[in-house]
Design an enzyme around this catalytic site. Structure first.
Site, PDB file in Angstrom:
ATOM      1  N   LYS A  49     -86.986  44.865 -44.556  1.00 63.05           N
ATOM      2  CA  LYS A  49     -87.163  43.416 -44.677  1.00 63.05           C
ATOM      3  C   LYS A  49     -86.060  42.644 -43.919  1.00 63.05           C
ATOM      4  O   LYS A  49     -85.030  43.235 -43.528  1.00 63.05           O
ATOM      5  CB  LYS A  49     -87.168  43.044 -46.157  1.00 63.05           C
ATOM      6  CG  LYS A  49     -88.394  43.568 -46.933  1.00 63.05           C
ATOM      7  CD  LYS A  49     -88.371  43.042 -48.371  1.00 63.05           C
ATOM      8  CE  LYS A  49     -89.583  43.488 -49.166  1.00 63.05           C
ATOM      9  NZ  LYS A  49     -89.575  42.874 -50.535  1.00 63.05           N
ATOM     10  N   ASN A  51     -84.547  42.354 -51.266  1.00 60.99           N
ATOM     11  CA  ASN A  51     -84.380  43.724 -51.766  1.00 60.99           C
ATOM     12  C   ASN A  51     -84.590  44.784 -50.675  1.00 60.99           C
ATOM     13  O   ASN A  51     -84.857  45.944 -50.963  1.00 60.99           O
ATOM     14  CB  ASN A  51     -85.244  43.957 -53.006  1.00 60.99           C
ATOM     15  CG  ASN A  51     -86.716  43.748 -52.740  1.00 60.99           C
ATOM     16  OD1 ASN A  51     -87.125  43.537 -51.602  1.00 60.99           O
ATOM     17  ND2 ASN A  51     -87.520  43.824 -53.779  1.00 60.99           N
ATOM     18  N   HIS A  87     -89.826  47.255 -48.397  1.00 59.17           N
ATOM     19  CA  HIS A  87     -91.152  47.241 -49.034  1.00 59.17           C
ATOM     20  C   HIS A  87     -91.738  48.635 -48.918  1.00 59.17           C
ATOM     21  O   HIS A  87     -91.520  49.322 -47.919  1.00 59.17           O
ATOM     22  CB  HIS A  87     -92.087  46.257 -48.308  1.00 59.17           C
ATOM     23  CG  HIS A  87     -93.536  46.429 -48.702  1.00 59.17           C
ATOM     24  ND1 HIS A  87     -94.078  45.779 -49.788  1.00 59.17           N
ATOM     25  CD2 HIS A  87     -94.520  47.223 -48.196  1.00 59.17           C
ATOM     26  CE1 HIS A  87     -95.348  46.166 -49.922  1.00 59.17           C
ATOM     27  NE2 HIS A  87     -95.641  47.031 -48.962  1.00 59.17           N
ATOM     28  N   GLU A 135    -102.494  48.589 -46.065  1.00 57.99           N
ATOM     29  CA  GLU A 135    -101.294  48.018 -45.456  1.00 57.99           C
ATOM     30  C   GLU A 135    -100.995  48.629 -44.084  1.00 57.99           C
ATOM     31  O   GLU A 135    -100.512  47.935 -43.177  1.00 57.99           O
ATOM     32  CB  GLU A 135    -100.098  48.206 -46.392  1.00 57.99           C
ATOM     33  CG  GLU A 135    -100.246  47.374 -47.673  1.00 57.99           C
ATOM     34  CD  GLU A 135     -99.062  47.502 -48.634  1.00 57.99           C
ATOM     35  OE1 GLU A 135     -99.064  46.784 -49.641  1.00 57.99           O
ATOM     36  OE2 GLU A 135     -98.147  48.315 -48.378  1.00 57.99           O
ATOM     37  N   TYR A 178     -99.294  39.521 -48.377  1.00 57.83           N
ATOM     38  CA  TYR A 178     -98.916  39.456 -49.801  1.00 57.83           C
ATOM     39  C   TYR A 178     -99.977  38.750 -50.648  1.00 57.83           C
ATOM     40  O   TYR A 178     -99.660  38.265 -51.731  1.00 57.83           O
ATOM     41  CB  TYR A 178     -97.574  38.743 -49.951  1.00 57.83           C
ATOM     42  CG  TYR A 178     -96.353  39.636 -49.795  1.00 57.83           C
ATOM     43  CD1 TYR A 178     -96.230  40.845 -50.497  1.00 57.83           C
ATOM     44  CD2 TYR A 178     -95.282  39.239 -48.988  1.00 57.83           C
ATOM     45  CE1 TYR A 178     -95.094  41.632 -50.369  1.00 57.83           C
ATOM     46  CE2 TYR A 178     -94.140  40.038 -48.864  1.00 57.83           C
ATOM     47  CZ  TYR A 178     -94.059  41.229 -49.564  1.00 57.83           C
ATOM     48  OH  TYR A 178     -92.927  42.010 -49.461  1.00 57.83           O
TER      49      TYR A 178
HETATM   50  P1  ADP Z   1     -92.355  45.785 -55.148  1.00 59.48           P
HETATM   51  O1  ADP Z   1     -91.867  45.290 -53.802  1.00 59.48           O
HETATM   52  O2  ADP Z   1     -91.304  46.571 -55.880  1.00 59.48           O
HETATM   53  O3  ADP Z   1     -93.679  46.496 -55.062  1.00 59.48           O
HETATM   54  P2  ADP Z   1     -93.819  43.512 -56.207  1.00 59.48           P
HETATM   55  O4  ADP Z   1     -95.007  44.036 -55.473  1.00 59.48           O
HETATM   56  O5  ADP Z   1     -93.974  43.215 -57.651  1.00 59.48           O
HETATM   57  O6  ADP Z   1     -92.563  44.488 -56.045  1.00 59.48           O
HETATM   58  O7  ADP Z   1     -93.317  42.169 -55.526  1.00 59.48           O
HETATM   59  C1  ADP Z   1     -93.325  42.031 -54.106  1.00 59.48           C
HETATM   60  C2  ADP Z   1     -92.015  41.420 -53.685  1.00 59.48           C
HETATM   61  O8  ADP Z   1     -91.935  40.099 -54.224  1.00 59.48           O
HETATM   62  C3  ADP Z   1     -90.767  42.128 -54.217  1.00 59.48           C
HETATM   63  O9  ADP Z   1     -90.353  43.198 -53.412  1.00 59.48           O
HETATM   64  C4  ADP Z   1     -89.752  41.017 -54.224  1.00 59.48           C
HETATM   65  O10 ADP Z   1     -89.200  40.849 -52.923  1.00 59.48           O
HETATM   66  C5  ADP Z   1     -90.592  39.793 -54.562  1.00 59.48           C
HETATM   67  N1  ADP Z   1     -90.523  39.502 -55.991  1.00 59.48           N
HETATM   68  C6  ADP Z   1     -91.086  40.191 -56.996  1.00 59.48           C
HETATM   69  N2  ADP Z   1     -90.829  39.641 -58.194  1.00 59.48           N
HETATM   70  C7  ADP Z   1     -90.084  38.531 -57.929  1.00 59.48           C
HETATM   71  C8  ADP Z   1     -89.494  37.512 -58.740  1.00 59.48           C
HETATM   72  N3  ADP Z   1     -89.619  37.516 -60.057  1.00 59.48           N
HETATM   73  N4  ADP Z   1     -88.800  36.545 -58.099  1.00 59.48           N
HETATM   74  C9  ADP Z   1     -88.656  36.528 -56.769  1.00 59.48           C
HETATM   75  N5  ADP Z   1     -89.194  37.458 -55.942  1.00 59.48           N
HETATM   76  C10 ADP Z   1     -89.891  38.446 -56.508  1.00 59.48           C
HETATM   77 MG    MG Z   2     -95.551  45.764 -54.467  1.00 63.53          MG
END
Ligand code: ADP
Ligand code: MG
Length: 136
Positions: free
Chosen positions: A12, A115, A118, A129, A52
């Protein structure tokens, strides 16, 4: 063994900005992933919204799409046995604060939104994807 899988990984913007892509790629290689395809791109907000779409009802959707389109990213097709789950385990929890020691998000993540990586969450979504970024 026939459960060779491919999964989509994205480095990212926060990690590309800090020039961590070679370090993160070497972590994948160390864990036995092959990087089958790779490209560095800068997507538009509209493309991020499409990618997304599953999160479109979430309160963080707009910020998330702004963020993913805020700078260059590295998208990769990773391949190994059980690639989808092994990549999720290597990544760690969504929030770096909750991620286990040794995971990519623990090592490199800054916050729940920044974070660093992805990874597809299922074999079915991995196919969708991978097509999103590599079908041409
Ligand atoms: P992951 O990436 O672990 O699969 P998700 O699919 O739930 O997580 O969410 C997609 C992305 O959205 C996350 O990687 C993170 O960057 C962002 N995200 C998820 N939850 C939150 C939140 N509560 N607040 C802000 N950003 C979030
Ligand atoms: Mg996810």
């Amino acid at each position: 063994m026939s459960n060779i899988e491919q999964t989509l990984s994205i480095i990212k913007p926060d990690a590309v900005e800090r020039d961590l892509q070679d370090q993160i790629k070497s972590e994948f290689l160390k864990k036995g992933f092959e990087i089958i395809k790779e490209k560095k791109i800068h997507i538009s907000k509209e493309e991020a919204e499409k990618f997304y779409k599953v999160h479109e009802t979430k309160p963080f959707y707009n910020d998330l799409c702004n963020y993913l389109s805020s700078g260059p990213i590295v998208v990769m097709a990773l391949q190994k046995r059980n690639a989808v789950i092994d990549n999720r385990n290597l990544m760690g929890a969504t929030n770096p604060k909750d991620a286990d020691e040794g995971t990519l998000r623990k090592k490199y993540g800054i916050s729940i939104d920044k974070n660093s990586v992805h990874g597809s969450d299922s074999i079915e979504n991995a196919k969708i994807e991978l097509d999103f970024f590599f079908k041409d």
